[in-house]
Design a protein around this motif. Structure first.
Motif, short mmCIF file in Angstrom:
data_model
loop_
_atom_site.label_atom_id
_atom_site.label_comp_id
_atom_site.label_asym_id
_atom_site.label_seq_id
_atom_site.Cartn_x
_atom_site.Cartn_y
_atom_site.Cartn_z
N GLY A 157 82.38 71.49 47.08
CA GLY A 157 82.48 70.04 47.10
C GLY A 157 81.95 69.42 48.37
O GLY A 157 82.29 68.27 48.69
N TRP A 160 70.09 64.99 49.83
CA TRP A 160 70.89 65.39 48.67
C TRP A 160 71.76 64.24 48.19
O TRP A 160 72.38 63.54 49.00
N LYS A 161 71.82 64.02 46.87
CA LYS A 161 72.59 62.92 46.30
C LYS A 161 73.69 63.46 45.40
O LYS A 161 73.45 64.32 44.55
N ALA A 162 74.89 62.92 45.59
CA ALA A 162 76.01 63.28 44.73
C ALA A 162 75.78 62.78 43.31
O ALA A 162 75.06 61.80 43.08
N ASN A 163 76.36 63.48 42.34
CA ASN A 163 76.25 63.16 40.92
C ASN A 163 74.83 63.29 40.40
O ASN A 163 74.49 62.73 39.35
N LYS A 164 74.01 64.01 41.12
CA LYS A 164 72.66 64.34 40.67
C LYS A 164 72.28 65.75 41.08
O LYS A 164 71.98 66.60 40.25
N ASN A 165 72.31 65.99 42.40
CA ASN A 165 71.74 67.23 42.91
C ASN A 165 72.68 68.42 42.86
O ASN A 165 72.36 69.49 43.40
N GLU A 166 73.82 68.27 42.21
CA GLU A 166 74.66 69.45 41.95
C GLU A 166 73.93 70.47 41.08
O GLU A 166 74.24 71.66 41.10
N ASN A 222 69.37 66.45 32.67
CA ASN A 222 70.51 66.19 33.56
C ASN A 222 70.44 64.77 34.12
O ASN A 222 69.34 64.22 34.32
N PRO A 223 71.57 64.16 34.39
CA PRO A 223 71.59 62.77 34.93
C PRO A 223 70.80 62.66 36.22
O PRO A 223 70.84 63.53 37.08
N GLY A 224 70.09 61.55 36.32
CA GLY A 224 69.33 61.26 37.53
C GLY A 224 67.92 61.77 37.56
O GLY A 224 67.13 61.43 38.44
#
Length: 495
Positions: free
Chosen positions: A456, A467-473, A492-494
């Motif tokens: 996390g 790096w962007k949260a809710n995308k680059n995971e 995938n989103p983004g």
């Protein structure tokens, strides 16, 4: 050292005769695109124990392919982290920068290559699992082969689900055209299948093999990989139980951290699972690994291409006098412990020492370092997973014991002022100490990127790189796969 004989799993190229074609990606720099030898029509296959052996060996052989260990694997699993940079020269393979800065789009070719490599492994495993039961052969060997295939299928699905999230779940050979096109399965469903495969494998696989079969999946490998899969799902009780089982199976930290990565110490007491490789003059197809070649010291004979190099952030991450720093990083201008001189004129200031093979072992007309095994799971990782699970469950004493075993080995013969034992019992403080230990102990082993994300901490650690949260995971699903599915697969989103 690896035993060299005809039954050793790495010496067989494997079979591309199975009902789908085994595709091999080539690199323009140096890759022998050799047709598989001794192919048989599929109608004449799956009739004997020898066929079963060839089919299982084919999965192991494919693990060291370009897609599995070279550019596609390194851009997906390593260079996005803070520990690795692209390397080489600025104008060479610039697409690596797209992964390092998280600007890659779904049409970039390595996304497809990595996806393809994992599904090649899965396809080969599925054929073993489906076809071997009907062969008249020793039942114990039959069961072991199926268990090996399940372990290897689980390994590839673990790599896929980390990289892409939801992915198509294929656990059998399609019977007709209607079964070829399947949607993405939810991540939880994929993880459940991985865990089932590893549970099945662990009940059958032996703890050890004779020298002729050294390198095959073991019970410890199945339990250890299961622990790692559970770690990614924060199933702390499972992680603790599984690692405790592995810790009772006779594994031990190799005394010398640096030397454990050299070819003469492959498959040592610390090795839980390695992808086997060997350089065999006269057998190019069995000597095709480019893992070391693409990461080797550029600009010197016997070196390599110089990609996936340690970053300045990694170099600065070690505690004072930690021997692992010099055991992990080859510095420009140094003389290695194997007496190779690294010129001050090489393109990059640092290179990956864990993938390094001494230059004198280069054989003309073969990839540099083709004999280097790839360490997938080490006992040190088992101990650190055990420490993390124990800490999350409130058992600081057990966590400290496992953590400090890893630090003590790294310290070696240095005084206790070097890497002193961790004594903190506060859960948050100890958690951070375990995270730091994972960073430096497992550096340049393709673990850091997804490790930080599952903790996390992606935005905290990789945010400065973009790096962007809710995308680059996860990375984007290859556009080619979406197109081939007629839109059944979603992005995938983004992306």
């Amino acid at each position: 050292m690896k035993t060299l004989n005809n039954t050793y799993i790495i010496k067989s190229l494997g079979v591309a005769l199975l009902s789908t074609t085994l595709l091999v990606s080539a690199c323009k720099k140096s890759f022998l695109d050799v047709d598989p030898q001794a192919q048989q029509p599929s109608s004449q296959f799956w009739t004997s124990a020898d066929d079963a052996t060839k089919a299982v060996n084919a999965i192991y052989a494919n693990l060291r392919s370009w897609e599995n260990v070279a550019f596609p694997a390194l851009v997906i699993e390593s260079v996005g982290s803070d520990e690795a940079d692209k390397g080489s020269t600025p104008n060479d393979a610039t697409f690596w920068n797209l992964y390092d800065t998280y600007t890659v789009t779904s049409t970039e070719g390595s996304l497809q290559s990595f996806w393809t490599g994992q599904y090649q492994n899965i396809n080969l495993a599925n054929q073993v699992i489906t076809n071997i039961p009907a062969i008249e052969m020793d039942e114990n060997l039959k069961a072991r082969f199926i268990a090996e295939a399940k372990f290897l299928r689980a390994l590839s699905y673990f790599r896929l689900v980390r990289a892409y999230g939801d992915v198509p779940l294929r656990i059998s050979i399609p019977k007709d055209a209607s079964e070829y096109n399947v949607p993405r399965a939810a991540k939880d469903q994929v993880y459940a299948q991985i865990e089932q495969d590893l549970t099945d494998a662990a009940t059958v696989l032996p703890q050890n093999y004779p020298a002729t079969d050294l390198g095959r999946a073991t019970k410890g490998a199945a339990l250890g990989l299961h622990a790692k899969v559970a770690l990614y799902q924060k199933k702390w009780n499972d992680v603790l139980s599984l690692t405790n089982q592995v810790m009772g199976m006779g594994y031990a930290l190799f005394p010398d951290y640096e030397k454990q990565f050299r070819t003469e110490n492959e498959n040592n007491s610390e090795s839980v699972f390695e992808i086997q490789a060997e350089l065999l003059p006269g057998n190019g197809p069995a000597s095709n690994s480019q893992y070391s070649q693409v990461q080797g010291v550029a600009g010197v004979p016997g070196g390599g291409w110089g990609f996936n190099v340690p970053s300045t952030a990694l170099s600065a991450a070690y505690e004072p006098n930690d021997p692992r720093r010099d055991a992990t990083i080859i510095f420009r201008g140094e003389i290695t412990p194997q007496r190779d001189t690294i010129p001050t004129t090489v393109p990059n200031p640092m290179y990956n020492q864990k993938s390094y093979v001494p230059f004198r072992l280069r054989v003309s007309n073969f990839n540099e370092g083709a004999q280097q095994n790839i360490r997938v799971l080490r006992y040190a990782d088992i101990l650190l997973m055990n420490a993390e699970a124990a800490n999350e469950l409130g058992d600081a004493g057990r966590a400290l014991t496992s953590l400090n075993l890893v630090r003590a080995r790294a310290r070696g013969n240095n005084p206790l002022t070097v890497l002193p034992p961790v004594t903190a019992t506060d859960q948050a403080t100890l958690r951070n100490a375990i995270y730091k230990e994972r960073q430096v102990e497992l550096a340049m082993e393709n673990d850091r990127y997804f490790d930080v994300i599952r903790q996390g901490r992606g935005l905290e650690v990789f945010g400065p790189k973009g790096w962007k949260a809710n995308k680059n995971e996860v990375w984007p699903v290859p556009q080619q796969e979406i197109d081939l599915s007629g839109g059944l697969l979603t992005q995938n989103p983004g992306y």
